[in-house]
Design a protein around this motif. Structure first.
Motif, mmCIF file in Angstrom:
data_model
loop_
_atom_site.group_PDB
_atom_site.id
_atom_site.type_symbol
_atom_site.label_atom_id
_atom_site.label_comp_id
_atom_site.label_asym_id
_atom_site.label_seq_id
_atom_site.Cartn_x
_atom_site.Cartn_y
_atom_site.Cartn_z
ATOM 1 N N MET A 84 5.245 1.503 -13.120
ATOM 2 C CA MET A 84 4.646 0.607 -12.142
ATOM 3 C C MET A 84 3.320 1.207 -11.688
ATOM 4 O O MET A 84 3.198 2.397 -11.476
ATOM 5 N N ASN A 122 -0.132 1.790 -9.209
ATOM 6 C CA ASN A 122 -0.317 2.083 -7.800
ATOM 7 C C ASN A 122 -0.804 0.871 -7.016
ATOM 8 O O ASN A 122 -0.865 0.898 -5.803
ATOM 9 N N THR A 149 -0.785 -2.816 -5.345
ATOM 10 C CA THR A 149 0.247 -3.581 -4.671
ATOM 11 C C THR A 149 0.758 -4.676 -5.594
ATOM 12 O O THR A 149 -0.004 -5.408 -6.198
ATOM 13 N N THR A 150 2.071 -4.748 -5.711
ATOM 14 C CA THR A 150 2.706 -5.805 -6.487
ATOM 15 C C THR A 150 2.889 -7.004 -5.571
ATOM 16 O O THR A 150 3.524 -6.904 -4.529
ATOM 17 N N THR A 165 5.401 -7.570 -11.380
ATOM 18 C CA THR A 165 6.295 -6.756 -12.187
ATOM 19 C C THR A 165 7.266 -7.702 -12.875
ATOM 20 O O THR A 165 7.440 -8.850 -12.444
ATOM 21 N N ASN A 206 12.679 -1.836 -3.424
ATOM 22 C CA ASN A 206 11.503 -1.158 -3.971
ATOM 23 C C ASN A 206 10.314 -2.106 -4.088
ATOM 24 O O ASN A 206 9.177 -1.715 -3.805
ATOM 25 N N SER A 207 10.574 -3.344 -4.503
ATOM 26 C CA SER A 207 9.496 -4.333 -4.617
ATOM 27 C C SER A 207 8.866 -4.591 -3.259
ATOM 28 O O SER A 207 7.646 -4.638 -3.111
ATOM 29 N N ASN A 260 8.893 -2.631 -0.678
ATOM 30 C CA ASN A 260 8.177 -1.416 -0.271
ATOM 31 C C ASN A 260 6.824 -1.298 -0.964
ATOM 32 O O ASN A 260 5.917 -0.652 -0.447
ATOM 33 N N ASN A 261 6.682 -1.910 -2.138
ATOM 34 C CA ASN A 261 5.428 -1.895 -2.882
ATOM 35 C C ASN A 261 4.558 -3.112 -2.580
ATOM 36 O O ASN A 261 3.585 -3.360 -3.290
ATOM 37 N N CYS A 292 5.487 -6.467 -2.355
ATOM 38 C CA CYS A 292 5.853 -7.765 -2.919
ATOM 39 C C CYS A 292 5.976 -8.821 -1.822
ATOM 40 O O CYS A 292 6.585 -8.582 -0.787
#
Length: 166
Positions: free
Chosen positions: A1, A3, A5-6, A36, A55-56, A58-59, A61
């Motif tokens: 993944m 760095n 932002t997704t 992703t 996790n998504s 937190n990134n 999403c």
């Protein structure tokens, strides 16, 4: 993944859903939306689905797209564990022409909504546009790209009409 932002997390219930889901990628790419893509099963890997959601988020999403066939519980499982918008793509995979997946995706209990699109590739394409529309509510640049996208569709239809009648 990466760095970056997704913005959108795409989850397929099976790798056999990829021929439908891959219709999403060029649309999101054309809008420069970061995403992703994963294969996770609501029934076979429920804890991995929950970890992926966490996790998504937190990134960064902001929207989930979940594609599944048959019982099609994946979008509902995502919606049960997130307050982010969830778009469900029903996949034709059984002997019912996708109606089973459509109903499983659309018939959510009150308080756990899933925005459900059409069965198959047209639904996949619409899920990408809907995700962009959701993101564009807070992003003026994306909103402008959407206006241009819709104008381009209009122009293409009018050009086809003109060609037909010339």
């Amino acid at each position: 993944m990466s760095n970056e932002t997704t913005q959108v997390a795409i989850i397929m219930g099976s790798d056999s859903d990829l021929p439908v889901v891959e219709a999403i990628f060029p649309i999101l790419d054309s809008f420069d939306v970061k995403y992703t893509k994963n294969v996770m099963s609501a029934h076979r890997t429920p804890h991995a689905v929950m970890d992926l959601i966490k996790n998504s988020e937190n990134n960064g999403c902001k929207v989930f797209i979940a594609a599944a066939g048959m019982a099609a519980h994946l979008a509902g499982a995502v919606a049960a564990h997130s307050t982010k918008p969830v778009i469900g793509i029903p996949i034709e995979s059984g002997g019912m022409g996708g109606i089973d997946s459509l109903l499983s995706t659309a018939m959510m209990p009150p308080g756990v909504p899933v925005a459900t699109v059409a069965v198959g590739k047209s639904g996949a394409k619409n899920s990408a546009i809907l995700a962009v529309q959701i993101l564009a509510t807070g992003d003026e640049s994306l909103a402008e790209k959407l206006v241009a996208y819709k104008q381009n569709m209009r122009d293409e239809v009018l050009a086809k009409d003109k060609k037909l009648n010339s």
